[in-house]
Design an enzyme around this catalytic site. Structure first.
Site, PDB file in Angstrom:
ATOM      1  CB  CYS A  77      -0.916   0.022   1.221  1.00 18.08           C
ATOM      2  SG  CYS A  77      -1.975  -1.426   1.328  1.00 18.08           S
ATOM      3  NE  ARG A 134      -2.820  -4.631  -2.776  1.00 15.71           N
ATOM      4  CZ  ARG A 134      -2.277  -3.975  -1.760  1.00 15.71           C
ATOM      5  NH1 ARG A 134      -2.369  -2.669  -1.692  1.00 15.71           N
ATOM      6  NH2 ARG A 134      -1.616  -4.617  -0.815  1.00 15.71           N
TER       7      ARG A 134
HETATM    8  C1  BEZ Z   1       0.618  -4.616   1.838  1.00 13.85           C
HETATM    9  O1  BEZ Z   1       1.810  -4.816   1.868  1.00 13.85           O
HETATM   10  O2  BEZ Z   1       0.148  -3.550   1.477  1.00 13.85           O
HETATM   11  C2  BEZ Z   1      -0.313  -5.732   2.243  1.00 13.85           C
HETATM   12  C3  BEZ Z   1       0.046  -7.015   1.933  1.00 13.85           C
HETATM   13  C4  BEZ Z   1      -0.803  -8.045   2.326  1.00 13.85           C
HETATM   14  C5  BEZ Z   1      -1.984  -7.760   2.990  1.00 13.85           C
HETATM   15  C6  BEZ Z   1      -2.323  -6.462   3.261  1.00 13.85           C
HETATM   16  C7  BEZ Z   1      -1.497  -5.428   2.874  1.00 13.85           C
END
Ligand code: BEZ
Length: 237
Positions: free
Chosen positions: A54, A137
């Site tokens: 993110c 997402r």
């Molecule tokens: C992230 O790195 O943004 C992420 C990865 C897995 C689950 C939730 C967020």
């Protein structure tokens, strides 16, 4: 209202009116869509603040913000986190993170706090097979009339392709403005597809086009040139 607040099975569709909502954001309260009249909106969700994928996405969107503004497009983010988490995360991004040559990235677009999941559920952003507590997402492209025009959902583990997000926005605006369709992998400057029915005469007319403007591969598949400059001029780039 029942749907808006409780039902994780609601999945808005292309062509639907984007569900209206009021929300608290890092830029103050917003009423959607009324606060964004006349603008395109990209409403997108991320799973959680202070997570790496993110963070890489927000830095990329933040870096591109002026490009979206030039396309009359408002970015609005959302996650199932509270306002103070959002503020602390965005401050960390600005003050501490340097990634792939991006640094000092200030996120000026609104980021919705949605601890109640009200907005996330209305937009089908909570997909329990992936996570019951985090939004996937999602990316919703909403036109100035408040109609959903494109939807993309990515899983938690895969960061989005921001070139493709911009290409979709430009493609939708080009299709609307020039009344054309766009072939596979189209980018500004590539040939565009002219509508099959009505405006360009009969199939025979099209195949025997005397204007020299059309290239026809068959009666149902004709293209014409549309320069990158024309597209950019119209889209206000
Ligand atoms: C992230 O790195 O943004 C992420 C990865 C897995 C689950 C939730 C967020």
């Amino acid at each position: 209202m029942e749907n808006l607040e409780n039902n994780v099975n609601v999945m808005p569709r292309i062509g639907d009116k984007a569900p209206a909502f009021e929300a608290v954001t890092t830029q103050g309260k917003i009423s959607f869509p009324s606060d964004f009249k006349g603008k395109w909106v990209i409403l997108f969700s991320h799973p959680a603040d202070f997570t790496p994928v993110c963070t890489s996405e927000f830095m990329t969107f933040g870096k591109m913000a002026a490009e979206y503004e030039a396309l009359n497009c408002q970015l609005i983010g959302l996650s199932i986190d509270g306002l103070y988490s959002h503020i602390a995360w965005l401050r960390t991004i600005k003050e501490k993170i340097e990634y792939k040559g991006m640094k000092d990235i200030e996120i000026k677009f609104p980021l919705i706090e949605d601890v109640s999941m009200k907005v996330a559920k209305a937009y089908g952003m909570v997909q329990p097979g992936e996570s019951e507590t985090q939004a996937v997402r999602a990316v919703f492209f909403i036109d100035p009339k408040g109609t959903i025009r494109t939807i993309i959902y990515y899983p938690l583990s895969l960061g989005r392709n921001f070139d493709e997000i911009k290409r979709i926005l430009i493609g939708l605006q080009t299709a609307d403005n020039f009344k054309v369709a766009l072939p596979a992998d189209w980018r500004p400057g590539d040939d565009v597809i002219v509508p099959t029915a009505g405006s360009c005469g009969t199939a025979k007319d099209r195949m025997e086009d005397k204007s020299g403007e059309l290239t026809c591969y068959d009666w149902f598949f004709c293209t014409k040139k549309l320069s990158k400059e024309e597209v950019e001029k119209k889209l206000g780039k």
